[in-house]
Design a protein around this motif. Structure first.
Motif, short mmCIF file in Angstrom:
data_model
loop_
_atom_site.label_atom_id
_atom_site.label_comp_id
_atom_site.label_asym_id
_atom_site.label_seq_id
_atom_site.Cartn_x
_atom_site.Cartn_y
_atom_site.Cartn_z
N GLU A 101 0.83 -1.21 0.00
CA GLU A 101 0.00 0.00 0.00
C GLU A 101 0.86 1.27 0.00
N HIS A 138 3.89 -0.48 -6.81
CA HIS A 138 3.13 0.78 -6.72
C HIS A 138 3.90 1.71 -5.81
N ASN A 186 1.27 7.75 -11.82
CA ASN A 186 0.05 7.74 -11.01
C ASN A 186 -0.64 9.10 -11.05
N GLU A 187 -1.90 9.11 -11.43
CA GLU A 187 -2.78 10.28 -11.23
C GLU A 187 -2.18 11.55 -11.81
N GLU A 263 -8.54 2.90 -10.87
CA GLU A 263 -8.47 2.68 -9.43
C GLU A 263 -9.80 2.22 -8.84
N HIS A 265 -11.92 4.00 -6.81
CA HIS A 265 -12.27 4.47 -5.46
C HIS A 265 -13.66 5.11 -5.59
N TRP A 345 -7.64 2.77 4.49
CA TRP A 345 -6.99 4.09 4.50
C TRP A 345 -7.99 5.23 4.67
C1 XIL Z 1 -2.96 5.84 -0.03
C2 XIL Z 1 -2.67 4.88 1.10
O1 XIL Z 1 -3.69 3.92 1.14
C3 XIL Z 1 -2.60 5.64 2.40
O2 XIL Z 1 -2.19 4.76 3.46
C4 XIL Z 1 -1.62 6.80 2.30
O3 XIL Z 1 -1.65 7.57 3.48
C5 XIL Z 1 -1.96 7.67 1.11
O4 XIL Z 1 -2.02 6.89 -0.07
N1 XIL Z 1 -4.54 6.39 -4.88
C6 XIL Z 1 -3.32 5.74 -4.88
C7 XIL Z 1 -2.77 5.19 -3.62
O5 XIL Z 1 -2.76 5.52 -5.96
O6 XIL Z 1 -1.35 5.25 -3.59
C8 XIL Z 1 -3.33 5.87 -2.41
O7 XIL Z 1 -2.88 5.15 -1.25
C9 XIL Z 1 -4.85 5.90 -2.49
C10 XIL Z 1 -5.30 6.70 -3.68
#
Ligand code: XIL
Length: 378
Positions: A101, A138, A186-187, A263, A265, A345
Motif C-alpha cells: 500500500e 506501486h 500515477n494520477e 483505481e 475508489h 486508508w
Molecule cells: C494511499 C494509502 O492507502 C494511504 O495509506 C496513504 O496515506 C496515502 O495513499 N490512490 C493511490 C494510492 O494511488 O497510492 C493511495 O494510497 C490511495 C489513492
C-alpha cells in the motif's frame, strides 16, 4: 477538496461523518464451501540479497480456496501483515495478487537521496512469494508521498531527470523478475480541465517525465507490464478520454506503456455506469493495453437507508465494476485497496468513519464479497 499534501483532489463530496458504522455480521459460506485448490506455480526467489534489517513475516502456507479466472488482489498494509495473523491468513487464502500500500512509494524507498530502504517492501515481496501471490509494484512517479529532500530541494532539469532515472533503475532493477507490473505514472491528470497536473515532476522536468519514466522502467525490467494508473477514469468521461489520448500517443511512439489501471475508489454517491465502464475498458484494450482495476473500495457514508441497505448497495457497485472487468478479455486483474474494514486508508486519510471493503472489521465477509464471488466464480 484537497488532501493533506494538497496534491491530490478527488471527485465527490467527502464530508466528515462522525458516527462510526456498526457492521452487521454476514456469513457468506460460499468461499469456504469451495473446494481447496492449490495456488499457482512455483514462487520465484528474491534475486537481490535482502538487507539484514528485513523483518521476517511468519505465515503458515494455506491452500487457496478460490479459483477465479481473474487475478484477485489486495493492497497490503505492512503493519497489519506483520502483526495480525488473521489478516495474513485471509490474504493467503483468497488472493493471488498483492500490492504494497505504501512501502514502494518514493518517500518510503528513497528516504535520503541515493539511499534506498527496501526492508519493508522486501518483506512483503517475500511473503507474497512464499504464498504464490504475484506482486504489483506501486508506484514510481506520483504527485505525493515524496521525501522532503526531493520536495524541498532545488534541482536543475538535468538533475531532476538524473534523480528520477536513478530511482526507477534502482527500484525496478531491485525487483526485476519479481514484480509482474508497475504503476509507473500515477494520477497525472487534473480532475478538470483535463490537463496534466502541475506536480513536482511537471515543474522539474516538464511533460516528458511521463515517457522517460516508462522508458527507464522498461530498461530496468523488460518483462514487467508498465501501467498508467488513475482514479475517476473508470467510465467514459473527460478524464478517461484525456488518459486515452495520452496512451494512444505513447503507443504510437513505441513508448513501452502496457496497461491502464482504473483505481475505482467509489462512494455511494459516485457510481460509474457499468456499460460505460465496459466501453471504456474496450477502447483501452483496442490500443493493445492490459486493463486492471487497481484500488477498488466503496465508501458508504453518503448513502441513505439502513446500514444493511447501504451494504447491499455497496455490493452492487462492487459487482458492477467486477462484471465489467470480467467481461473484458484484457482485464485480468482486479485489486481492492485492502480487504478488511479494519485497516482501510479512508479513516486516516479522509477523516470519516466508513466500511468501504468486502470484509468487515472482524473479518466477516460482507455482501460485497459475495458480489465478487458471484461474478468471478461464474
Ligand atoms: C494511499 C494509502 O492507502 C494511504 O495509506 C496513504 O496515506 C496515502 O495513499 N490512490 C493511490 C494510492 O494511488 O497510492 C493511495 O494510497 C490511495 C489513492
Amino acid at each position: 477538496m484537497r488532501n493533506r499534501t494538497g496534491d491530490h483532489s478527488w471527485t465527490g463530496d467527502y464530508r466528515r461523518n462522525g458516527a462510526p458504522y456498526r457492521l452487521w455480521p454476514w456469513f457468506g459460506a460460499l468461499g469456504l464451501a469451495l473446494l481447496l485448490l492449490a495456488g499457482c506455480g512455483a514462487a520465484p526467489t528474491l534475486r537481490t540479497p535482502t538487507a539484514p534489517a528485513t523483518p521476517t513475516i511468519t505465515a503458515t502456507p494455506t491452500l487457496k480456496v478460490l479459483q477465479t479466472a481473474i487475478n484477485l488482489g489486495t493492497a497490503v498494509n505492512y503493519d497489519a501483515l506483520v502483526n495480525d495473523a488473521e489478516y495474513r491468513a485471509l490474504i493467503q487464502r483468497y488472493f493471488t495478487t498483492t500490492v504494497p500500500e505504501n512501502e514502494m512509494k518514493f518517500d518510503a524507498i528513497e528516504p535520503q537521496q541515493g539511499t534506498f530502504d527496501f526492508a519493508k517492501a522486501d518483506a512483503i515481496v517475500r511473503f507474497a512469494q512464499e504464498n504464490h501471490i504475484a506482486v504489483r509494484g506501486h508506484v514510481l512517479v506520483a504527485n505525493g508521498q515524496l521525501p522532503d529532500w526531493l520536495k524541498n530541494g532545488s534541482f536543475t532539469r538535468d538533475q531532476a531527470m538524473a534523480i528520477l532515472k536513478n530511482h526507477i533503475e534502482t527500484v525496478v532493477g531491485h525487483y526485476r523478475g519479481q514484480v509482474i507490473s508497475w504503476d509507473v505514472i500515477n494520477e497525472a491528470f487534473l480532475d478538470g480541465p483535463w490537463a496534466l497536473r502541475n506536480n513536482f515532476w511537471m515543474r522539474a522536468i516538464g511533460p516528458d517525465y511521463i515517457s522517460l519514466a516508462f522508458i527507464w522502467a522498461h530498461e530496468a525490467d523488460p518483462q514487467a507490464v508498465l501501467y498508467y494508473n488513475d482514479y475517476s477514469a473508470e467510465e467514459m468521461n473527460g478524464k478517461s478520454s484525456a488518459i486515452y489520448a495520452l496512451l494512444k500517443n505513447l503507443r504510437a511512439q513505441n513508448i513501452p506503456v502496457g496497461g491502464v489501471g482504473l483505481e475505482a475508489h467509489l462512494t455511494l454517491a459516485y457510481h460509474p455506469n457499468p456499460t460505460s465502464v465496459a466501453a471504456n475498458m474496450a477502447r483501452f484494450a483496442a490500443l493493445g493495453l492490459e486493463v486492471a482495476i487497481t484500488e477498488m473500495d466503496v465508501q458508504i457514508y453518503q448513502g441513505s437507508g439502513t446500514q444493511a441497505q447501504r451494504l447491499q448497495e455497496q455490493a452492487r457497485y462492487y459487482g458492477d465494476i467486477a462484471s465489467a472487468c470480467h467481461h473484458t478479455p484484457a482485464c485480468k486483474t482486479f485489486v481492492i485497496w485492502g480487504f478488511t474494514d479494519k485497516y482501510s486508508w479512508i479513516y486516516d486519510y479522509w477523516k470519516h468513519a466508513d466500511a468501504p471493503l468486502p470484509f468487515d472489521a472482524s473479518y466477516a465477509p460482507k455482501p460485497a464479497w459475495q458480489a465478487l464471488l458471484d461474478t468471478f466464480l461464474k
